[in-house]
Motif scaffolding. Structure first.
Motif, PDB file in Angstrom:
ATOM      1  N   SER A 291       0.856  -1.189   0.000  1.00  0.00           N
ATOM      2  CA  SER A 291       0.000   0.000   0.000  1.00  0.00           C
ATOM      3  C   SER A 291       0.887   1.232   0.000  1.00  0.00           C
ATOM      4  N   ILE A 292       0.292   2.362  -0.293  1.00  0.00           N
ATOM      5  CA  ILE A 292       1.006   3.626  -0.106  1.00  0.00           C
ATOM      6  C   ILE A 292       0.581   4.185   1.248  1.00  0.00           C
ATOM      7  N   LEU A 293       1.554   4.457   2.095  1.00  0.00           N
ATOM      8  CA  LEU A 293       1.279   4.962   3.446  1.00  0.00           C
ATOM      9  C   LEU A 293       2.078   6.239   3.668  1.00  0.00           C
ATOM     10  N   PHE A 294       1.416   7.314   4.015  1.00  0.00           N
ATOM     11  CA  PHE A 294       2.118   8.595   4.164  1.00  0.00           C
ATOM     12  C   PHE A 294       1.286   9.539   5.012  1.00  0.00           C
ATOM     13  N   ASN A 295       1.908  10.648   5.420  1.00  0.00           N
ATOM     14  CA  ASN A 295       1.125  11.691   6.094  1.00  0.00           C
ATOM     15  C   ASN A 295       0.857  12.841   5.135  1.00  0.00           C
ATOM     16  N   GLN A 296      -0.363  13.316   5.251  1.00  0.00           N
ATOM     17  CA  GLN A 296      -0.962  14.263   4.312  1.00  0.00           C
ATOM     18  C   GLN A 296      -0.109  15.507   4.047  1.00  0.00           C
ATOM     19  N   SER A 297       0.473  16.090   5.093  1.00  0.00           N
ATOM     20  CA  SER A 297       1.157  17.372   4.908  1.00  0.00           C
ATOM     21  C   SER A 297       2.428  17.244   4.071  1.00  0.00           C
ATOM     22  N   GLN A 298       2.905  16.007   3.866  1.00  0.00           N
ATOM     23  CA  GLN A 298       4.092  15.835   3.010  1.00  0.00           C
ATOM     24  C   GLN A 298       3.734  15.808   1.532  1.00  0.00           C
ATOM     25  N   VAL A 299       2.450  15.869   1.247  1.00  0.00           N
ATOM     26  CA  VAL A 299       2.017  15.928  -0.153  1.00  0.00           C
ATOM     27  C   VAL A 299       1.211  17.226  -0.314  1.00  0.00           C
ATOM     28  N   PRO A 300       1.897  18.318  -0.662  1.00  0.00           N
ATOM     29  CA  PRO A 300       1.239  19.622  -0.656  1.00  0.00           C
ATOM     30  C   PRO A 300       0.061  19.713  -1.627  1.00  0.00           C
ATOM     31  N   GLU A 301      -0.011  18.784  -2.568  1.00  0.00           N
ATOM     32  CA  GLU A 301      -1.119  18.778  -3.522  1.00  0.00           C
ATOM     33  C   GLU A 301      -2.482  18.663  -2.829  1.00  0.00           C
ATOM     34  N   HIS A 302      -2.514  18.057  -1.614  1.00  0.00           N
ATOM     35  CA  HIS A 302      -3.802  17.963  -0.901  1.00  0.00           C
ATOM     36  C   HIS A 302      -4.361  19.356  -0.613  1.00  0.00           C
ATOM     37  N   ALA A 303      -3.491  20.208  -0.055  1.00  0.00           N
ATOM     38  CA  ALA A 303      -3.948  21.553   0.292  1.00  0.00           C
ATOM     39  C   ALA A 303      -4.273  22.357  -0.976  1.00  0.00           C
TER      40      ALA A 303
ATOM     41  N   ILE B 203      10.023   5.060  11.002  1.00  0.00           N
ATOM     42  CA  ILE B 203       8.676   5.517  10.622  1.00  0.00           C
ATOM     43  C   ILE B 203       8.766   6.708   9.670  1.00  0.00           C
ATOM     44  N   ASP B 204       9.633   7.647  10.017  1.00  0.00           N
ATOM     45  CA  ASP B 204       9.726   8.858   9.195  1.00  0.00           C
ATOM     46  C   ASP B 204      10.164   8.523   7.768  1.00  0.00           C
ATOM     47  N   LYS B 205      11.024   7.531   7.666  1.00  0.00           N
ATOM     48  CA  LYS B 205      11.489   7.126   6.338  1.00  0.00           C
ATOM     49  C   LYS B 205      10.337   6.488   5.539  1.00  0.00           C
ATOM     50  N   ILE B 206       9.587   5.641   6.216  1.00  0.00           N
ATOM     51  CA  ILE B 206       8.434   5.012   5.549  1.00  0.00           C
ATOM     52  C   ILE B 206       7.460   6.086   5.063  1.00  0.00           C
ATOM     53  N   LEU B 207       7.193   7.071   5.910  1.00  0.00           N
ATOM     54  CA  LEU B 207       6.247   8.132   5.530  1.00  0.00           C
ATOM     55  C   LEU B 207       6.790   8.971   4.379  1.00  0.00           C
ATOM     56  N   ARG B 208       8.090   9.207   4.416  1.00  0.00           N
ATOM     57  CA  ARG B 208       8.682  10.032   3.358  1.00  0.00           C
ATOM     58  C   ARG B 208       8.625   9.308   2.009  1.00  0.00           C
ATOM     59  N   LEU B 209       8.997   8.024   2.042  1.00  0.00           N
ATOM     60  CA  LEU B 209       8.946   7.255   0.785  1.00  0.00           C
ATOM     61  C   LEU B 209       7.505   7.107   0.301  1.00  0.00           C
ATOM     62  N   GLY B 210       6.584   6.923   1.244  1.00  0.00           N
ATOM     63  CA  GLY B 210       5.164   6.827   0.885  1.00  0.00           C
ATOM     64  C   GLY B 210       4.694   8.118   0.240  1.00  0.00           C
TER      65      GLY B 210
END
Ligand code: TRP
Length: 343
Positions: A87-99, A313-320
């Motif tokens: 799956s793709i797992l990430f936190n929203q704020s690292q993908v500025p396209e959401h905002a 964890i941070d690495k997983i989120l960044r790659l996601g």
């Protein structure tokens, strides 16, 4: 899970869902959301799971607590079986396209639509003048989360159904206003009411990470003693387990404990009632607590291990987030083109 309605066949099936890092994860998040996400992933569905931190800050969060909660939600996903390579797992704020897409949708959604959102009305209560503008616009950002990936299915709890309907309204109005067939009509995938985990002190309310009392919820990181104590103190009524499922009618707290047992043991509530018919709470509650400890202990142990090493964890989120952006960025670019924004 039941799926209704029809999605435009031009869109390939894709799942998107999100959990807000506002406090620790509860048994409700696990049974009502994460466990189903894992099943979808393991069934081979194209799945994107998000820690929606930009949603969390619609009400004030202590910055340190927000970081802890963000990593805890990520750890909860992983420890429960979300595989960041499948799956793709990430936190929203690292993908500025959401905002960015969220802003476009603020210009598509109508104030009248937002005024009908029952969750906003519940949360704002009679304090509506003082809540953040972000809380009001929350459903439009949620629509952006989903449509940024052209997601066709969103597994959510019953309380989020209205927001997914709004997502369809936004997609339909965008497609109509710009004469395109660009955004899909996303379907909510709602689990039956049987798996909705309720507050242990008030069976009419959802078990929430942010409710006042810790006794009203089971946290995924609670130890065995806490879990036993919380179930022991859980509100019930003088009648024990009824002879048949109808005997739970009008008894929300009793029904909730039976439902939790059923969900934890992958059985129907009917089967649990049949097995424990006539048992008193003094017998049922400790059995339920043991079962919960059994299921949660390996997960919480792994969560603690992951949270000890934030680098992993941070690495997983960044790659996601990088993988998420690979999908999101062309969709946002095309949206900007459709709208007429010069790039
Ligand atoms: N609003 C959801 C909740 O409170 C969280 C959420 C944000 C979400 N964006 C989403 C869920 C997109 C599904 C899809 O539970």
């Amino acid at each position: 899970m039941s799926e209704g309605g029809q999605t435009s066949p031009a869109f390939t099936p894709r799942i998107f869902s999100g959990i807000k890092p506002s406090g620790g994860l509860t048994l409700g998040n696990y049974l009502g959301a994460i466990k189903k996400f894992v099943a979808a992933q393991d069934a081979g569905k194209d799945s994107i799971f998000c820690v929606v931190d930009l949603h969390a800050i619609t009400v004030w969060q202590d910055p340190k607590d927000l970081q802890v909660a963000t990593r805890e939600v990520a750890a909860g996903y992983i420890a429960s079986g979300i595989d960041p390579t499948k799956s793709i797992l990430f936190n929203q704020s690292q993908v500025p396209e959401h905002a960015e897409l969220g802003w476009i949708f603020n210009c598509v959604a109508r104030v009248g639509w937002m005024n009908r959102m029952t969750q906003f009305k519940d949360k704002a209560g009679n304090n509506a003048e003082k809540v953040s503008l972000g809380l009001y616009a929350y459903p439009s950002l949620m629509a952006a989360d989903i449509l940024l990936y052209h997601a066709t299915h969103v597994p959510v709890g019953d309380d989020q159904k209205q927001h997914v309907e709004l997502t369809r309204d936004i997609a339909a109005k965008f497609n109509h206003d710009y004469k395109v067939d660009f955004f899909p009509m996303t379907e909510p995938v709602i689990e039956g009411p049987a798996v909705r985990v309720m507050n242990l002190r008030d069976g009419s309310k959802k078990m929430s990470k942010s409710g006042e009392s810790d006794m009203e919820r089971i946290n995924m990181l609670d130890d065995a003693d806490k879990i036993a104590k919380k179930f022991k103190k859980a509100k019930t009524d003088p009648d024990g387990i009824p002879e048949s499922i109808e005997g739970l009618d009008g008894r929300p707290e009793a029904r909730n404990l039976v439902n939790i047992y059923a969900a934890l043991s992958d059985q129907s509530a009917e089967a649990v009632v049949a097995e424990y018919a006539g048992a008193g709470w003094g017998k049922f509650k400790p059995t339920l607590a043991d079962l919960a400890v059994d299921k949660l202990a390996p997960i919480s142990e792994e969560m603690r291990r992951l949270m000890d090493d934030t680098a992993e964890i941070d690495k997983i989120l960044r790659l996601g987030a990088e993988r998420a952006r690979d999908i999101a960025s062309p969709i946002l670019k095309k949206t900007y083109e459709i709208v007429g924004l010069v790039r």
